[in-house]
Design a protein around this motif. Sequence first.
Motif, short mmCIF file in Angstrom:
data_model
loop_
_atom_site.label_atom_id
_atom_site.label_comp_id
_atom_site.label_asym_id
_atom_site.label_seq_id
_atom_site.Cartn_x
_atom_site.Cartn_y
_atom_site.Cartn_z
N ALA A 1 40.13 44.97 36.63
CA ALA A 1 41.52 44.70 36.97
C ALA A 1 42.26 44.14 35.76
N ARG B 1 45.96 45.58 32.11
CA ARG B 1 45.77 45.65 33.56
C ARG B 1 45.95 47.09 34.00
N ASP C 1 46.01 50.60 36.24
CA ASP C 1 46.55 50.89 37.57
C ASP C 1 45.37 51.11 38.52
N VAL C 2 44.77 50.01 38.93
CA VAL C 2 43.55 50.08 39.76
C VAL C 2 43.83 50.78 41.09
N ALA C 3 45.01 50.53 41.66
CA ALA C 3 45.32 51.14 42.96
C ALA C 3 45.31 52.67 42.86
N VAL D 1 35.57 46.68 41.58
CA VAL D 1 36.60 46.15 40.67
C VAL D 1 36.15 44.81 40.10
N GLY E 1 37.29 41.64 38.87
CA GLY E 1 38.49 40.82 38.91
C GLY E 1 38.34 39.50 38.17
N VAL F 1 46.30 38.29 43.89
CA VAL F 1 45.30 39.34 44.13
C VAL F 1 45.33 39.75 45.60
N LEU G 1 44.74 46.79 46.14
CA LEU G 1 44.06 47.36 44.97
C LEU G 1 43.19 48.55 45.35
N ALA H 1 40.10 48.03 46.38
CA ALA H 1 38.76 47.64 45.90
C ALA H 1 37.80 47.57 47.08
N TYR I 1 35.22 43.47 45.11
CA TYR I 1 36.05 42.76 44.13
C TYR I 1 35.28 41.53 43.68
#
Length: 400
Positions: free
Chosen positions: A165, A173, A175-177, A192, A194, A203, A208, A210, A213
């Motif tokens: 993340a 950072r 674009d995890v989503a 992920v 984090g 968060v 996200l 995830a 996480y």
Amino acid sequence: MTFDVKRVRAAYPALSDGYAYLDGAAGTQVPAAVIEAIADAYRSGIGNVGGEFPASERSGSIVAECRQALADLTGGHPDGVILGPNMTTLTYRLADTLSLRWAPGDEVVVSRLDHDANVRPWVQAAARRGAAVRWAEADLATTELPAAQYAGLFSERTRLVAVTAASNVVGTRPDVAAIAAAAHAAGALVYVDGVHATPHVPVDVGALGADFYATSAYKWSGPHIGTVVAEPALLETLQPDKLAPAPAGVPGRFERGTAAFADLAGVAAAVEHLAALARPAAGSRRDRVLTSMAAVEEYETLLFARMLDGLAAMEHVTLYGRAARRTPTAFFTVAGQTPRQVARHLAARQVNVWNGDNYAWELAGVLGIRDSGGAVRAGLVHYNDEADVDRLLAAVAVLA
Ligand SMILES: Cc1ncc(COP(=O)(O)O)c(C=O)c1O
């Protein structure tokens, strides 16, 4: 909503030693409330969990409160909070467990941006199972991790995508989503990291995407405890190795041996501390965490601009990291000095920074600085102030 850094700094006994603590990315200082919570746990008498006496019940309550606090911090479910000593240990455990389901020809996707703790456990597990590893590359000019490349990395054999993340050295950072949405469309799980993001931004594991996480409390004012947050229903489908008499349920079966109960009391106190960084605070603890961390992000972004502008104006400084969305983490080299020499010079002027690859092993490799001592990392957290930044800038300036 106000963020008063003077009030925040006063909460941290260690900050009174006069040093500029710009080493927070490797672990933060701890506020008095966290120290007290740990001491109080020991003072009040704690026992192992599961007994018929009050000290044992107190430990049981500490564990439950810790899970709830971590759920409030991340937006997860308390029954999906796995507790352990640190992120690396838990990630190896999850890699061992998840890879039991992998077969030769399956694939995992890791990234060149990640801390090695979210790379090597997957690479090694894949090798054991005959699975292939695919690499998401960082753009070296921007240090972005372009999400668009992931579509080309997935196949119907992709089992897992591990992505950070936030980079612990250049702060990127990703674009995890978007990466997670593409991974899910391909039928893969998303793990992920984090650890570096959690101290700097609000968060929400659901937003996200995830499935897992990971974060470590010692990066956000807590003790040395790690956690992985997942949906309880997903954990129900997994069978980690465990001792025969150890808990069979979720999340207990993922936790090994006796927990550090007093430290877990400190984790809950650290979440409470984060929730109260900005004032006035209102609503549930989850609400307060979100508004408080949004104020932290705003404060750190402004302070980071001062640090970056100052470093960028120095001709003898080379900065790495140009991502559009990033944490307040600077990574740089100084002409004519090794990163270790710079760190020593700064330490003599009461500025704490890190030097080296900081375990961003792959990124330091592709940036071509791994074998030459890496770079200097100066990272901000919410207790840093303008005086810390100005001391760093003045000390680096004299190296011209
Ligand atoms: C981004 C990131 N991931 C993982 C880790 C490893 O965390 P731990 O020390 O809890 O194993 C670190 C520690 O520096 C980190 O910064």
